[in-house]
Motif scaffolding. Sequence first.
Motif, PDB file in Angstrom:
ATOM      1  N   ASP A   1     136.234  33.188  20.620  1.00 21.78           N
ATOM      2  CA  ASP A   1     137.269  34.167  20.425  1.00 21.78           C
ATOM      3  C   ASP A   1     137.923  34.396  21.820  1.00 21.78           C
ATOM      4  OD1 ASP A   1     135.137  35.642  21.145  1.00 21.78           O
ATOM      5  OD2 ASP A   1     135.594  37.436  19.993  1.00 21.78           O
ATOM      6  N   ALA A   2     137.633  33.789  22.901  1.00 17.78           N
ATOM      7  CA  ALA A   2     138.423  33.957  23.734  1.00 17.78           C
ATOM      8  C   ALA A   2     140.098  33.678  24.073  1.00 17.78           C
ATOM      9  CB  ALA A   2     137.937  32.914  25.060  1.00 17.78           C
ATOM     10  N   PRO A   3     140.701  34.354  24.587  1.00 16.82           N
ATOM     11  CA  PRO A   3     142.252  34.229  24.552  1.00 16.82           C
ATOM     12  C   PRO A   3     142.416  32.797  25.156  1.00 16.82           C
ATOM     13  CG  PRO A   3     141.724  35.574  26.595  1.00 16.82           C
ATOM     14  CD  PRO A   3     140.443  35.390  25.503  1.00 16.82           C
ATOM     15  N   PRO A   4     143.611  31.988  24.693  1.00 14.30           N
ATOM     16  CA  PRO A   4     143.977  30.621  25.269  1.00 14.30           C
ATOM     17  C   PRO A   4     143.787  30.494  26.632  1.00 14.30           C
ATOM     18  CG  PRO A   4     145.179  31.127  23.419  1.00 14.30           C
ATOM     19  CD  PRO A   4     144.814  32.353  23.853  1.00 14.30           C
ATOM     20  N   LEU A   5     143.203  29.638  27.392  1.00 12.42           N
ATOM     21  CA  LEU A   5     143.157  29.474  28.805  1.00 12.42           C
ATOM     22  C   LEU A   5     143.900  28.195  29.334  1.00 12.42           C
ATOM     23  CD1 LEU A   5     139.539  30.581  29.875  1.00 12.42           C
ATOM     24  CD2 LEU A   5     141.491  32.059  29.796  1.00 12.42           C
ATOM     25  N   PHE A   6     144.635  28.268  30.349  1.00  9.36           N
ATOM     26  CA  PHE A   6     145.312  27.180  31.041  1.00  9.36           C
ATOM     27  C   PHE A   6     144.674  27.146  32.351  1.00  9.36           C
ATOM     28  CE2 PHE A   6     148.400  25.217  34.117  1.00  9.36           C
ATOM     29  CZ  PHE A   6     148.666  24.112  33.455  1.00  9.36           C
ATOM     30  N   ILE A   7     143.677  25.976  32.568  1.00  6.21           N
ATOM     31  CA  ILE A   7     142.940  25.881  33.531  1.00  6.21           C
ATOM     32  C   ILE A   7     143.224  24.572  34.629  1.00  6.21           C
ATOM     33  CG2 ILE A   7     140.608  25.407  34.284  1.00  6.21           C
ATOM     34  CD1 ILE A   7     139.691  25.985  31.296  1.00  6.21           C
TER      35      ILE A   7
END
Length: 295
Positions: A221-227
């Motif tokens: 349930d982590a927020p969306p990440l741009f890595i």
Amino acid sequence: MIRNVVFGLLGAILLAVGYGYFFASPPMMLNLIDKMMAPDAPVEQIAEGLDFGTAPRQQLDIWAPAKRGKEKLPVVIFYYGGAWIKGSRQEYAFAGRAFAANGFIAVVPDYRLVPGVVFPIFVQDSALAVKWVRDNIAAYGGDPDRITLSGHSAGAYNAAILALDGHYLKEIGVDPRTVRAAALFAAPLDFYPFDGPRSRAAFGAWPKPAETQPVTFARADAPPLFIAQGTADDVVKPRNAPRLARRLKAVGAPFVLKLYPGKSHNDLVMGLSVPFRGNATTLADSVAFLKANSR
């Protein structure tokens, strides 16, 4: 061509204000050059040095589009890098201007630095900035329901740990879901054992090293990440980003992993500035991701 323009502007700055700026930090010099060049759209600094805590470095600046209507805008909090030992919000005003020119209310906070503090104090400071933004940003045209994070290097670490380890926000009364998404540039994400003096100084005293690593807290349930990671990064090793990506994929968390071939550690943050906008597409990529995931 771009580098010729930059060096020409640098020469003009030195002639105009004196050679004292020769000893300014590279980010400050980049910020000065960026300020002289036309942004994508008119922006303005609408607040400077606002306190989000009581410590001297718990202050923030806010940037906004110069032309904005009554609708509340998405918000991005940008944490600068510097190995947790250096940096200032004034040096990274170019990041605030870049995001503001693309339709954000952009907040650039300071946080306390090593050796004056060690982990987790700089993370706690970063969390306090989120709380202040949640409680106050509507007065500056921002939407408190559309708060996102971004950062470079050590600052991207701060953003990553806040996005993944919800207890830092919970312990100050902020729902971790307040952070809708995060864009991470060259972030240290899985770097234990600590093999350098800076990481040892910042994290070496913490008794449970796993608790210092963003990869530990990958959750569905982590927020969306741009890595974002440059493949030629010799400061934060390119292995960091794929390791977190694999862990997020394993738990079913939303993310985008973007590798920038041949780009160095600093190329990614320099891509936010006007003079180096064509060097890496980090601004356009992160803007699109944060807007899509803050609705």
